[in-house]
Structure formats: C-alpha cells, structure tokens
Design a protein around this motif. Structure first.
Motif, PDB file in Angstrom:
ATOM      1  N   MET A  19       0.000   8.474  -8.944  1.00 32.83           N
ATOM      2  CA  MET A  19      -0.743   7.412  -8.270  1.00 32.83           C
ATOM      3  C   MET A  19      -0.727   6.133  -9.097  1.00 32.83           C
ATOM      4  N   HIS A  20      -0.976   6.288 -10.395  1.00 29.88           N
ATOM      5  CA  HIS A  20      -1.012   5.112 -11.266  1.00 29.88           C
ATOM      6  C   HIS A  20       0.383   4.523 -11.466  1.00 29.88           C
ATOM      7  N   ARG A  80      -9.484  10.991  -5.322  1.00 31.49           N
ATOM      8  CA  ARG A  80     -10.426   9.950  -4.901  1.00 31.49           C
ATOM      9  C   ARG A  80     -10.975   9.232  -6.130  1.00 31.49           C
ATOM     10  N   ASP A 125       1.407   2.901  -8.214  1.00 31.73           N
ATOM     11  CA  ASP A 125       0.371   2.056  -7.620  1.00 31.73           C
ATOM     12  C   ASP A 125       0.031   2.526  -6.203  1.00 31.73           C
ATOM     13  N   ALA A 126      -0.140   3.832  -6.058  1.00 35.62           N
ATOM     14  CA  ALA A 126      -0.450   4.430  -4.753  1.00 35.62           C
ATOM     15  C   ALA A 126      -1.955   4.529  -4.572  1.00 35.62           C
ATOM     16  N   ASP A 127      -2.447   4.032  -3.452  1.00 36.73           N
ATOM     17  CA  ASP A 127      -3.881   4.123  -3.185  1.00 36.73           C
ATOM     18  C   ASP A 127      -4.174   4.850  -1.878  1.00 36.73           C
ATOM     19  N   ARG A 128      -3.130   5.459  -1.291  1.00 38.36           N
ATOM     20  CA  ARG A 128      -3.281   6.321  -0.117  1.00 38.36           C
ATOM     21  C   ARG A 128      -2.652   7.671  -0.440  1.00 38.36           C
ATOM     22  N   MET A 146       0.845  -1.191   0.000  1.00 37.84           N
ATOM     23  CA  MET A 146       0.000   0.000   0.000  1.00 37.84           C
ATOM     24  C   MET A 146       0.882   1.243   0.000  1.00 37.84           C
ATOM     25  N   GLY A 194      -8.732   6.683  -7.589  1.00 39.33           N
ATOM     26  CA  GLY A 194      -8.507   5.433  -6.896  1.00 39.33           C
ATOM     27  C   GLY A 194      -7.957   5.531  -5.488  1.00 39.33           C
ATOM     28  N   ALA A 195      -7.864   6.742  -4.931  1.00 37.93           N
ATOM     29  CA  ALA A 195      -7.376   6.882  -3.557  1.00 37.93           C
ATOM     30  C   ALA A 195      -8.387   6.281  -2.585  1.00 37.93           C
ATOM     31  N   ARG A 196      -7.940   5.305  -1.813  1.00 32.85           N
ATOM     32  CA  ARG A 196      -8.837   4.656  -0.860  1.00 32.85           C
ATOM     33  C   ARG A 196      -8.888   5.397   0.470  1.00 32.85           C
ATOM     34  N   ARG A 197      -7.788   6.055   0.846  1.00 33.89           N
ATOM     35  CA  ARG A 197      -7.747   6.843   2.075  1.00 33.89           C
ATOM     36  C   ARG A 197      -7.012   8.139   1.789  1.00 33.89           C
TER      37      ARG A 197
END
Length: 372
Positions: free
Chosen positions: A74-75, A98, A78-81, A1, A101-104
């Motif tokens: 992010m892509h 968001r 592969d960052a999702d935070r 993550m 693809g940002a989860r948090r």
C-alpha cells in the motif's frame, strides 16, 4: 487512486473466480495485485500492464507476515483502496489495512463463503470481515441470502451485487466452432458441450448417465467435455460402463483464451451442476453458462445455488434437476430434435447477456463501490 487487489484467485490458475478477478483489474484505472505463487506465473505476469507481486507461498493467508507485506505494498504503490478477490479468509486483513490508510475496502464473496456462514466458528470470522469492509459483494441473489444471516445488520446494508460480465466480442455465434468440430471429427454431428473442470459438482457424470437415452432419440449425438480435472478417469470409466464411450469426447484442459470456439462448437450447452457435501459445496453462479448464451447457444443448467440466475427458464434455456439424468436427457433431446426452438432460445440468451451482463456495467459498479 491506486487499488491494491489482494487475492489467491488469479491467473495463470484457471477457474471462474480467477477470470472474474483478472477481468475486474481491466476495469480499474490504476491497480497493483498481491497474490500467491502459481506455476507459470512469471511468464504470465510479464504480459500484464500492471504490477503483480507474488507471495512466496502457494496459498495467501491473512497471517501477520502477509498482512505486513500488504501494508508495505500500500505504501510502496500509494494505494488507498483495497479489493479482496475473495472475502474469506483474506478479508480478515481489513482492519490492519484500514489502519494503514485504506480509505475504501471492498470484499468479494463467491460461493465458499456460504458455508462459512453456516459453521459457528468461521461464521464469526465472516462477520468480522463484513464489519471491516465498506462493501461486501455477492455474485447471486442466492449467495446473498445465504451469507446475510452471518453478518451484522450494518454489514447487510452494505451488501451489493457484483456479477461477472461477459465479453460478447469474444463469445458470439460463429466464433470458431466449425474449426473445432472439424478438428475433433464432429463435423455434421449434433453436439452437446459442457465446458468446466471435471469435478463432481459440475455434473458431467449426470450427462454421461443421460447419454444412452439421448442416443436412443438422436443416435449420432456426441457429448463434448471441455476441460481437465481430477474426475477424468472416473468419467471415462463411467462412459464405458454405460456403453457410450464412443460418443463422449474429452478435450483435456483448454486455456481460457481459447475457450470461445469450443463453446461455439456446440448445438446445446449443458452443465447440470449440483450442490454437494450437505449443502456446503454449491454452484455460486456459473459464468460459463452466460458465455454460452452470448455465443447463441440454448443452455441446460442444474438447479444449484445461484446457477438459476444464469438462465431464464423457457426463454434462454432450461433449469433442470441435476440428480435426475432422465429429466436432463429429455431437455437435451428436445433441443437437439427441434433446432428452430434451440436457435430461438440461443438468440434470446444472446440479447439478455448483451443487455444485462456487460463488463461495462460490472466495472461501473465496482468503481462506484471503491470510489475511483
């Protein structure tokens, strides 16, 4: 993550927020930083164990171009935070990240967001930032009180306190102060140090105005001003005008990595910081005060904004009226003339920092907020 850190506040630029954000990166398992240009950044970035992507501008703003670049990163990584090093204004990127693809999303506030909360136009922007984040952090109880009225009820419920930690292995009694004293010709002299940028809010001028009264009681006392900044010429002229030019030592800018011995060189740490510009320019916290406590120094701190959180009045040092040089001088004289009392306050400060201001605790809080 992987966590994408989006910030303007990052070394080699110097300052408390920069140090805070940089140190937080070490508390995260996988991180990539998107930040602004800064002189000397290429050499600095080469020393880091994680990637740093510099924008082409010296100030990163939430423009469409910068937001697209953040999405690309992010892509690519592969960052999702996402962690915004300062909520305003970069947190306005939140909705777009968001959707990407940002989860948090965690947005940090420091001090300047407090005036955003009080100005109608930007107040609405701060509300949007709070609504877009999963957590909005504050460095002090005072900051939280100032920011909360500008937020939606849901965003207020998502507020969390996230304070800087103190590296007690770097800041400790005996961490090099003796060598600094010798190098500056202050060996055997009572020393009061202020470690900060030379700007009006930090109150170095108040210390200089207090110094004639301090010298009446402690004739050989020296005031050590550590740091660079736009007020140096003004402060030098002020010291000359009140007759204490020979008692004030200016070091100029000192790299962050070399700061601990300068703190250790003091008998007393003093920073009578004050709120300026009709309340729009407060001291949000003041991590250097806690670093001084970690080095075992009694502290004298101005009552401004969240600075009160960095001292236990009467136990680790004193909170003072930053607009009253005479009162500041009285506390300094008290500590310089009663060494045993100063040592006791310093020891209590060291224990307090060890117990409650560790990076371990700060890192754990941030990882929980980000879900990593």
């Amino acid at each position: 993550m992987t966590v994408l850190v989006v910030t303007n506040d990052f070394p080699p630029r110097q300052g408390g927020i920069e140090t805070f954000v940089r140190s937080l990166c070490d508390e995260l398992p996988d991180v990539v930083v998107y930040t602004s240009r800064e002189p000397g950044d290429t050499a600095y970035d080469a020393t880091l164990p994680f990637p740093v992507i510099r924008d082409r501008t010296s100030t990163l703003l939430p423009t469409a171009r910068a937001t697209r670049r953040a999405v690309q990163l992010m892509h690519e990584y592969d960052a999702d935070r996402v962690l915004f090093g300062a909520a305003a204004p970069l947190g306005l990127m939140g909705p777009a990240l968001r959707r990407a693809g940002a989860r948090r999303i965690v947005a940090m506030t420091h001090g300047h967001e407090t005036w955003w909360a009080g100005v109608p136009g930007v107040r609405r922007a701060l509300r949007r930032i709070g609504d877009a984040a999963d957590a909005l952090t504050t460095v002090s109880a005072w900051c939280a009180e100032q920011i909360a009225p500008a937020l939606s009820p849901a965003a207020v419920r998502r507020m969390h306190r996230l304070t800087p930690g103190v590296d007690t292995k770097r800041f400790h009694p005996g961490c090099g102060g003796e060598q600094i004293r010798k190098g500056l010709g202050l060996d055997g002299v009572p020393v009061v140090a202020c470690v900060s940028r030379l700007i009006r809010r930090k109150g170095q001028d108040t210390l200089i105005r207090a110094w004639p009264s301090v010298r009446q009681e402690v004739p050989d006392a020296a005031l050590l001003l550590v740091g660079g900044g736009p007020d140096r010429e003004y402060l030098e002229e002020l010291a000359a005008s009140v007759g204490v030019a020979d008692a004030v030592v200016f070091t100029g800018a000192v790299p962050w990595a070399e700061i601990p011995p300068y703190v250790d060189a003091a008998d007393v740490f003093a920073m009578p910081c004050r709120t300026r510009r009709f309340g729009l320019e407060p001291e949000a916290l003041g991590i250097v005060t806690l670093e001084a406590s970690a080095a075992g120094k009694p502290v004298v701190v101005g009552d401004s904004g969240g600075a009160a959180d960095t001292v236990r009045h009467g136990t680790t040092g004193y909170l003072v009226d930053p607009y009253n040089p005479a009162a500041v001088g009285v506390r300094i004289v008290e500590l310089l003339t009663n060494a045993q009392h100063g040592v006791a306050l310093g020891a209590a400060g060291r224990k307090w920092v060890e117990d409650e201001w560790s990076w371990r605790r700060t890192g754990s809080t941030l990882r929980e907020l980000l879900g990593v």
